[in-house]
Design a protein around this motif. Structure first.
Motif, PDB file in Angstrom:
ATOM      1  N   GLY A  61       0.845  -1.191   0.000  1.00 33.26           N
ATOM      2  CA  GLY A  61       0.000   0.000   0.000  1.00 33.26           C
ATOM      3  C   GLY A  61       0.879   1.238   0.000  1.00 33.26           C
ATOM      4  N   VAL A  62       0.512   2.234  -0.807  1.00 35.71           N
ATOM      5  CA  VAL A  62       1.333   3.433  -0.953  1.00 35.71           C
ATOM      6  C   VAL A  62       0.449   4.666  -0.864  1.00 35.71           C
ATOM      7  CG1 VAL A  62       2.927   4.688  -2.460  1.00 35.71           C
ATOM      8  CG2 VAL A  62       2.953   2.186  -2.456  1.00 35.71           C
ATOM      9  N   THR A  63       0.857   5.633  -0.058  1.00 29.42           N
ATOM     10  CA  THR A  63       0.133   6.907   0.001  1.00 29.42           C
ATOM     11  C   THR A  63       0.790   7.917  -0.936  1.00 29.42           C
ATOM     12  OG1 THR A  63       1.426   8.091   1.687  1.00 29.42           O
ATOM     13  CG2 THR A  63      -0.184   6.453   2.465  1.00 29.42           C
ATOM     14  N   PHE A  64      -0.014   8.906  -1.346  1.00 30.02           N
ATOM     15  CA  PHE A  64       0.496   9.998  -2.172  1.00 30.02           C
ATOM     16  C   PHE A  64      -0.094  11.307  -1.671  1.00 30.02           C
ATOM     17  CE2 PHE A  64       0.494  12.913  -5.769  1.00 30.02           C
ATOM     18  CZ  PHE A  64       1.807  12.802  -6.215  1.00 30.02           C
ATOM     19  N   THR A  69      -7.429   8.930  -7.618  1.00 28.18           N
ATOM     20  CA  THR A  69      -8.657   8.234  -7.982  1.00 28.18           C
ATOM     21  C   THR A  69      -8.298   7.055  -8.880  1.00 28.18           C
ATOM     22  OG1 THR A  69      -9.020   9.719  -9.878  1.00 28.18           O
ATOM     23  CG2 THR A  69     -10.108  10.296  -7.817  1.00 28.18           C
ATOM     24  N   GLY A  70      -8.707   5.854  -8.481  1.00 30.60           N
ATOM     25  CA  GLY A  70      -8.413   4.673  -9.264  1.00 30.60           C
ATOM     26  C   GLY A  70      -6.935   4.444  -9.499  1.00 30.60           C
ATOM     27  N   GLY A  71      -6.105   4.838  -8.540  1.00 28.59           N
ATOM     28  CA  GLY A  71      -4.658   4.666  -8.658  1.00 28.59           C
ATOM     29  C   GLY A  71      -3.960   5.745  -9.449  1.00 28.59           C
ATOM     30  N   VAL A  72      -4.730   6.701 -10.017  1.00 32.91           N
ATOM     31  CA  VAL A  72      -4.168   7.784 -10.823  1.00 32.91           C
ATOM     32  C   VAL A  72      -4.052   9.040  -9.968  1.00 32.91           C
ATOM     33  CG1 VAL A  72      -4.488   9.252 -12.858  1.00 32.91           C
ATOM     34  CG2 VAL A  72      -5.114   6.823 -12.949  1.00 32.91           C
ATOM     35  N   THR A  73      -2.887   9.687  -9.984  1.00 28.80           N
ATOM     36  CA  THR A  73      -2.687  10.917  -9.220  1.00 28.80           C
ATOM     37  C   THR A  73      -3.217  12.105 -10.031  1.00 28.80           C
ATOM     38  OG1 THR A  73      -0.407  10.954 -10.061  1.00 28.80           O
ATOM     39  CG2 THR A  73      -0.737  10.083  -7.877  1.00 28.80           C
ATOM     40  N   THR A  88      -0.200   5.869 -11.081  1.00 25.70           N
ATOM     41  CA  THR A  88       0.849   5.558 -10.111  1.00 25.70           C
ATOM     42  C   THR A  88       0.781   4.106  -9.663  1.00 25.70           C
ATOM     43  OG1 THR A  88       0.793   7.862  -9.382  1.00 25.70           O
ATOM     44  CG2 THR A  88       1.851   6.282  -7.914  1.00 25.70           C
ATOM     45  N   GLY A  89      -0.419   3.574  -9.521  1.00 23.79           N
ATOM     46  CA  GLY A  89      -0.547   2.182  -9.122  1.00 23.79           C
ATOM     47  C   GLY A  89       0.091   1.247 -10.133  1.00 23.79           C
ATOM     48  N   LEU A  92       4.030   1.706 -10.180  1.00 22.30           N
ATOM     49  CA  LEU A  92       4.687   1.066  -9.042  1.00 22.30           C
ATOM     50  C   LEU A  92       4.633  -0.453  -9.148  1.00 22.30           C
ATOM     51  CD1 LEU A  92       3.516   3.407  -6.171  1.00 22.30           C
ATOM     52  CD2 LEU A  92       5.892   2.876  -6.718  1.00 22.30           C
ATOM     53  N   ALA A  93       3.496  -0.985  -9.595  1.00 24.28           N
ATOM     54  CA  ALA A  93       3.384  -2.433  -9.746  1.00 24.28           C
ATOM     55  C   ALA A  93       4.415  -2.959 -10.745  1.00 24.28           C
ATOM     56  CB  ALA A  93       1.973  -2.807 -10.185  1.00 24.28           C
ATOM     57  N   GLN A  94       4.621  -2.199 -11.809  1.00 23.33           N
ATOM     58  CA  GLN A  94       5.611  -2.603 -12.808  1.00 23.33           C
ATOM     59  C   GLN A  94       7.012  -2.603 -12.223  1.00 23.33           C
ATOM     60  OE1 GLN A  94       6.030   0.142 -16.071  1.00 23.33           O
ATOM     61  NE2 GLN A  94       6.981  -1.370 -17.403  1.00 23.33           N
ATOM     62  N   ARG A  95       7.355  -1.540 -11.481  1.00 24.38           N
ATOM     63  CA  ARG A  95       8.695  -1.427 -10.914  1.00 24.38           C
ATOM     64  C   ARG A  95       8.911  -2.387  -9.747  1.00 24.38           C
ATOM     65  NH1 ARG A  95      11.617   3.273 -11.631  1.00 24.38           N
ATOM     66  NH2 ARG A  95      13.121   2.203 -10.276  1.00 24.38           N
ATOM     67  N   LEU A  96       7.827  -2.861  -9.150  1.00 19.60           N
ATOM     68  CA  LEU A  96       7.929  -3.810  -8.034  1.00 19.60           C
ATOM     69  C   LEU A  96       7.651  -5.232  -8.506  1.00 19.60           C
ATOM     70  CD1 LEU A  96       6.232  -1.694  -5.229  1.00 19.60           C
ATOM     71  CD2 LEU A  96       8.624  -2.434  -5.285  1.00 19.60           C
ATOM     72  N   ASP A  97       7.992  -5.494  -9.748  1.00 20.59           N
ATOM     73  CA  ASP A  97       7.956  -6.860 -10.292  1.00 20.59           C
ATOM     74  C   ASP A  97       6.580  -7.498 -10.208  1.00 20.59           C
ATOM     75  OD1 ASP A  97      10.772  -6.675 -10.721  1.00 20.59           O
ATOM     76  OD2 ASP A  97      11.110  -7.218  -8.626  1.00 20.59           O
ATOM     77  N   GLY A  98       5.540  -6.691 -10.432  1.00 18.76           N
ATOM     78  CA  GLY A  98       4.193  -7.230 -10.491  1.00 18.76           C
ATOM     79  C   GLY A  98       3.494  -7.404  -9.159  1.00 18.76           C
ATOM     80  N   ARG A  99       4.107  -6.978  -8.066  1.00 18.04           N
ATOM     81  CA  ARG A  99       3.413  -7.052  -6.777  1.00 18.04           C
ATOM     82  C   ARG A  99       2.141  -6.204  -6.836  1.00 18.04           C
ATOM     83  NH1 ARG A  99       8.777  -6.414  -5.599  1.00 18.04           N
ATOM     84  NH2 ARG A  99       9.780  -7.899  -4.188  1.00 18.04           N
ATOM     85  N   PRO A 100       1.041  -6.647  -6.211  1.00 18.67           N
ATOM     86  CA  PRO A 100      -0.161  -5.811  -6.153  1.00 18.67           C
ATOM     87  C   PRO A 100       0.119  -4.516  -5.386  1.00 18.67           C
ATOM     88  CG  PRO A 100      -0.656  -8.076  -5.526  1.00 18.67           C
ATOM     89  CD  PRO A 100       0.838  -7.961  -5.574  1.00 18.67           C
ATOM     90  N   VAL A 101      -0.262  -3.383  -5.958  1.00 16.27           N
ATOM     91  CA  VAL A 101      -0.029  -2.084  -5.331  1.00 16.27           C
ATOM     92  C   VAL A 101      -1.343  -1.320  -5.244  1.00 16.27           C
ATOM     93  CG1 VAL A 101       1.153   0.146  -5.498  1.00 16.27           C
ATOM     94  CG2 VAL A 101       2.353  -1.958  -6.155  1.00 16.27           C
ATOM     95  N   THR A 102      -1.632  -0.800  -4.071  1.00 14.15           N
ATOM     96  CA  THR A 102      -2.810   0.043  -3.846  1.00 14.15           C
ATOM     97  C   THR A 102      -2.333   1.441  -3.485  1.00 14.15           C
ATOM     98  OG1 THR A 102      -4.063  -1.863  -3.009  1.00 14.15           O
ATOM     99  CG2 THR A 102      -4.925   0.335  -2.499  1.00 14.15           C
TER     100      THR A 102
END
Length: 263
Positions: A61-64, A69-73, A88-89, A92-102
């Motif tokens: 989970g990541v705050t901004f 809205t819907g993962g978009v800043t 952003t979601g 980040l998911a791409q850079r974190l090797d596909g981990r689920p990101v909220t």
């Protein structure tokens, strides 16, 4: 159960695994400075560094600090404007090797945590959490339900965004005494109270560690005012709560709820 939370701020990016059974950090948090300029590429690199510091392999989970809205800043008042419109979601998911990101608004995350584990636990009526730091973030709850992305730090105060006058950064940049800063904060709280008539203000951010320095100097506010109990870890905890459903658990809170009270 543990879920990883990252809190992106205008001056620092910090994260840790969170124990959702008790609402606290499972390990000491790791913090890096927010790069300047705070571009998507630079900030995302820091988030990846924080996550990999713990060898974490699960949902994140990541705050901004802006509208999400819907993962978009959608806004980036204290970050580089190139953030606006970024998914952003997905990035980040791409850079974190596909981990689920909220991804969610930073103050909303802090508010969800405080309403579940901290100063707002069990409180009905209208509760407003304000995070005082580089800017002023806000989370508004009505009977435990969150109104997301309220961004009350951008209300006008003396012809300026309120956060330009009443944030901790304003105190530091203008070298204000606690007394002068408390007067500004009091005027801001009075303005918010006039608009929303809250039952409770929760004041968070790093300054919540020093409530004795400024809370006794604030008067004339009808609502109860208390410091955040999770202090500057609330954003990390709330981020982890938001990511919990990706781990297949019912524990956590989405953008419309606090704890187990859904919108």
């Amino acid at each position: 159960m543990q879920i990883f939370g990252v809190d992106i701020g205008g001056s620092g990016i910090k994260g840790a695994p969170v124990d959702l059974d008790r609402g606290g950090l499972a390990q000491e948090r790791h913090k890096v400075l927010t790069p300047q300029p705070a571009t998507p590429e630079g900030v995302v690199g820091c988030v990846v560094e924080v996550v990999r510091h713990f060898d974490w392999d699960g949902p994140v989970g990541v705050t901004f600090p802006g509208v999400v809205t819907g993962g978009v800043t959608r806004t980036a008042a204290n970050m580089d404007p190139s953030w606006i419109g970024v998914d952003t979601g997905a990035l980040l998911a791409q850079r974190l090797d596909g981990r689920p990101v909220t991804v969610l608004n930073d103050a909303d995350a802090a508010g969800i945590a405080e309403m579940t584990y901290g100063a707002g636990r069990g409180r009905d009526g209208t509760v407003i959490l304000l995070t005082l730091g580089t800017g002023i973030g806000s989370a508004v709850f009505t009977d435990g339900r969150l109104v997301p992305n309220s961004e009350l730090g951008h209300l006008e105060l003396k012809g300026h965004d309120a956060e330009k006058r009443a944030s901790v950064r304003a105190k530091e940049e203008e070298d204000l005494t606690w007394e002068r800063w408390a007067r500004r904060l009091q005027k801001y709280l009075a303005h918010v109270e006039m608009l929303f008539s809250p039952d409770l203000f929760i004041l968070g951010g790093g300054v919540s560690r020093k409530p004795e320095k400024f809370l006794p100097l604030i008067d004339g506010i009808r609502a109860e005012i208390v410091p955040a109990e999770l202090q500057n870890n609330a954003g990390i905890v709330g981020a982890a709560m938001a990511a919990a459903p990706a781990a297949g658990t019912g524990t956590g809170a989405g953008a419309g709820s606090a704890g187990d009270r859904s919108a």
